[in-house]
Design an enzyme around this catalytic site. Structure first.
Site: not given
Ligand code: ADP
Length: 408
Positions: A241, A385, A91, A7
């Site tokens: 966020r 993942e 990824r 990743n």
């Protein structure tokens, strides 16, 4: 077969080496501060002590070389030579409309990922650096790419289009893509298995709640709607966020505060969410601790955060006309007893009834936390993942080998 999962970020590179005979992790680690003078490498072989060092790693090519050196190191390594790395899986955050599933890397795939740089300017260029760095260090090894967006490509147009001029979709592909797809896909499969029912028969909402957070509506194993949009800014309130807001806030704030576009962008991505409301932290652990000590801003941040998760779940029950399973995953979803309790306490109308004791139990296993008479099953399913990336890479390499055999 041994598969290295990578990743790659702009200044970091995380890795895990899998042995696919039993899907075990042989080693994992990360290189941080790539491009700076004191890069930090942390290597964690499964059966040996962790190694950490600080050195100068100026680019991704050197970072990948350092990872390979550690993997084959006589003392800290887990394989004898780099020939034992059979494939590499990456990824990749944005696959646009082009990639509906994972693929092996070739020149066309590289070109397409490059074409998507505009849609994920912070992520895709970094992934590309990771792919090229593997090309340089392991030129003979096949590479696969697994996209965060691919699982959501099954969404219907009513869910993925925005009600703005269609020309913007046609010209620039402005639409909802959704992210965390690898995780939503994995936990939905695990949840069906745990329940002992075919995925095809289930209506689920999966809540991936970590630093970034998204909810997905999954019908018959397919994503039919998801809370993140063109970018990972839309949807739930997150650590830093904002999630959903009135788009008019952007020009209004720019005008009132004399901000540039990039300043507003940074405000919404890096200085909003839990951090902005609590004034304390973007980390849910600190929010809960402060709230329990009586901090009112932390409580407001927690309440806003959980309220928004609950609203999304409710809207997805409407989108699917029902709900069989509600799944919590990722850092906050897997660990925060308080969050799960707060979210579920407002969902009794949908047949959600938590078992408070089961909710409190700590475990690394997928488990049901709803009461036996809860119409909707509630689960905690740890995400993985990297494992999905390793599995997809493994499958693609085997398929290719089979095809090559036929051509002979
Ligand atoms: P990312 O989105 O970066 O992959 P993770 O899924 O690892 O993030 O989630 C990281 C977040 O998980 C941390 O910021 C922290 O807020 C949260 N977290 C981890 N452990 C706990 C815990 N015990 N209770 C509440 N939140 C936790």
């Amino acid at each position: 077969m041994r598969i290295l999962v990578i990743n790659a970020g702009s200044s970091s590179l995380k890795y895990q080496l899998f042995d696919m005979t039993n899907e075990s992790v042989l080693a994992s680690g990360r290189v941080e501060r790539i491009g700076m003078d004191s890069s930090i490498v942390t290597h964690e072989p499964t059966d040996k002590p962790e190694v950490k060092d600080v050195s100068e790693i100026l680019d991704h090519v050197t970072a990948v070389k350092r990872v390979i050196d550690l993997l084959v190191h006589p003392e800290h390594g887990v394989i004898r030579s780099m020939d034992e790395i059979d494939a590499v899986g990456h990824r990749v955050v944005h696959g646009g409309e082009t990639f509906k599933e994972s693929v092996l890397v070739d020149q066309d795939v590289k070109l397409e990922i490059r074409n998507l740089f505009d849609l994920a300017p912070l992520h895709n260029p970094a992934h590309m650096m990771g792919i090229n760095a593997v090309d340089t260090n392991l030129p003979e090894v096949p590479q696969a790419v697994v996209f965060d967006t691919a699982f959501h490509q099954s969404m219907p147009p009513v869910a993925y289009l925005y009600p703005i001029p269609m020309v913007l979709y046609r010209r620039h592909k402005i639409r909802r893509y959704g992210f965390h797809g690898t995780s939503h896909n994995y936990v939905s499969q695990q949840a069906a298995e745990l329940l002992g029912k075919p995925l095809e028969e289930l209506k689920m909402v999966t809540c991936h709640i970590g630093n970034g957070a998204s909810c997905t509506a999954i019908m018959g194993g397919k994503s039919v709607d998801t809370s993140m949009g063109l970018t990972p800014l839309e949807g739930l309130m997150m650590g830093t966020r904002s999630g959903d807001l009135d788009p008019a806030i952007v020009p209004f704030t720019m005008n009132k505060e004399d901000l540039t576009l990039s300043e507003v962008n940074s405000m919404l991505n890096k200085h909003s969410g839990l951090m902005a409301i609590s004034g304390i932290s973007s980390d849910m652990r600190e929010i809960v601790d402060s709230m329990e000590e009586g901090d009112r801003n932390a409580k407001l941040a927690f309440d806003m955060y959980t309220y928004r998760v609950r609203k999304y779940i409710g809207s997805y029950v409407a989108a699917m006309d029902g709900l069989d399973v509600l799944v919590f995953t990722a850092g906050v979803g897997e660990n925060s007893v308080q969050l799960r309790d707060a979210v579920c306490s407002g969902l009794s109308y949908f047949g959600v009834k938590l078992d408070p004791e089961l909710n409190k139990q700590r475990s690394k296993q997928a488990r049901i936390i709803s009461a036996p008479d809860s119409r909707t099953k509630v689960m905690v399913v740890p995400t993985n993942e990297e494992l999905i990336i390793a599995r997809d890479t493994y499958r693609l390499v085997l398929e290719q080998e089979k095809q090559e055999n036929y051509e002979i």
